[in-house]
Design an enzyme around this catalytic site. Structure first.
Site, mmCIF file in Angstrom:
data_model
loop_
_atom_site.group_PDB
_atom_site.id
_atom_site.type_symbol
_atom_site.label_atom_id
_atom_site.label_comp_id
_atom_site.label_asym_id
_atom_site.label_seq_id
_atom_site.Cartn_x
_atom_site.Cartn_y
_atom_site.Cartn_z
ATOM 1 N N TYR A 190 0.845 -1.203 0.000
ATOM 2 C CA TYR A 190 0.000 0.000 0.000
ATOM 3 C C TYR A 190 0.880 1.253 0.000
ATOM 4 O O TYR A 190 0.667 2.184 -0.789
ATOM 5 C CB TYR A 190 -0.943 -0.019 1.216
ATOM 6 C CG TYR A 190 -1.652 1.291 1.441
ATOM 7 C CD1 TYR A 190 -2.670 1.705 0.591
ATOM 8 C CD2 TYR A 190 -1.290 2.123 2.494
ATOM 9 C CE1 TYR A 190 -3.309 2.916 0.785
ATOM 10 C CE2 TYR A 190 -1.934 3.335 2.696
ATOM 11 C CZ TYR A 190 -2.933 3.729 1.842
ATOM 12 O OH TYR A 190 -3.551 4.937 2.030
ATOM 13 N N GLU A 228 -11.415 5.873 5.115
ATOM 14 C CA GLU A 228 -10.934 6.722 6.217
ATOM 15 C C GLU A 228 -12.029 6.935 7.259
ATOM 16 O O GLU A 228 -11.754 6.978 8.455
ATOM 17 C CB GLU A 228 -10.433 8.077 5.695
ATOM 18 C CG GLU A 228 -9.211 8.012 4.799
ATOM 19 C CD GLU A 228 -7.937 7.554 5.477
ATOM 20 O OE1 GLU A 228 -7.904 7.392 6.713
ATOM 21 O OE2 GLU A 228 -6.947 7.348 4.756
ATOM 22 N N TRP A 263 -5.182 1.723 10.536
ATOM 23 C CA TRP A 263 -5.326 1.673 9.085
ATOM 24 C C TRP A 263 -5.126 0.255 8.563
ATOM 25 O O TRP A 263 -5.788 -0.170 7.627
ATOM 26 C CB TRP A 263 -4.365 2.661 8.430
ATOM 27 C CG TRP A 263 -4.504 2.710 6.947
ATOM 28 C CD1 TRP A 263 -3.553 2.397 6.032
ATOM 29 C CD2 TRP A 263 -5.666 3.083 6.181
ATOM 30 N NE1 TRP A 263 -4.050 2.543 4.751
ATOM 31 C CE2 TRP A 263 -5.343 2.969 4.829
ATOM 32 C CE3 TRP A 263 -6.944 3.493 6.530
ATOM 33 C CZ2 TRP A 263 -6.252 3.249 3.805
ATOM 34 C CZ3 TRP A 263 -7.849 3.773 5.510
ATOM 35 C CH2 TRP A 263 -7.500 3.653 4.171
#
Length: 187
Positions: free
Chosen positions: A18, A40, A48
């Protein structure tokens, strides 16, 4: 020889991929901007990596992040999402995703695209910071405060300043790669 990466992603292959391929790359496509906004939003209060590990589940559950479909979700779809163990089953965040899709389309009507609206806050160009360590990166700024306030005024939910700053980092509105990171100059 291994690449020098931002410290926050090192040691997890999903995180590293990522980081290497997406994080901090400027995104101007409305569909992708909406995807990150959903992710988000669900990340608020969580890590995350938790969201990244569930990303494909979110993609399937939320019709490939199609904001037009999401904006039209009925209560039966909300219930289906609440039963989906593959995503974060938070009723308020699910409801917010639906209302945010509606507000997203209102911004598109007003500005021509969400991208034009959001990128206007940085005059269309990423802000390039110079942090030695990811630990020096702020969790929010005056600019993320301003964007958050404007989005809330337009009906968005779960878009606090910290969520918006994470969105800005993810979509390349700010380059918060560590200066020693191989991606710092690339993005």
């Amino acid at each position: 020889m291994s690449k020098s990466r931002c410290g926050w992603c090192v040691g997890d292959t999903l995180y590293e991929a990522y980081h290497d391929e997406e994080w901090g790359v400027p995104v101007f496509d409305d569909k992708t901007l909406f995807e990150f906004l959903i992710l988000e939003t669900f990340q608020a209060g969580l890590s995350w990596i938790t969201i990244l590990r569930k990303r494909e589940n979110f993609r399937k559950a939320f019709d490939n992040f199609d904001y037009k479909k999401i904006a039209a979700y009925k209560s039966s779809k909300e219930e289906e999402l609440l039963q989906n163990a593959g995503i974060i089953r938070n009723k308020l965040k699910i409801k917010a995703t639906i209302s945010n899709a509606q507000a997203f389309m209102e911004i598109q009507k007003e500005f021509g695209s969400f991208s034009k609206y959001i990128w206007a806050f940085v005059d269309g160009k990423p802000i390039k910071n110079s942090f030695e360590s990811f630990k020096d990166s702020p969790s929010n700024t005056e600019l993320s405060d301003k964007i958050s306030k404007d989005l809330k005024k337009r009906g968005f939910k779960f878009v606090g300043s910290t969520v918006i700053y994470a969105q800005m980092q993810a979509t390349g509105m700010v380059n918060d790669h560590e200066v020693s990171c191989f991606r710092y100059q690339e993005v």
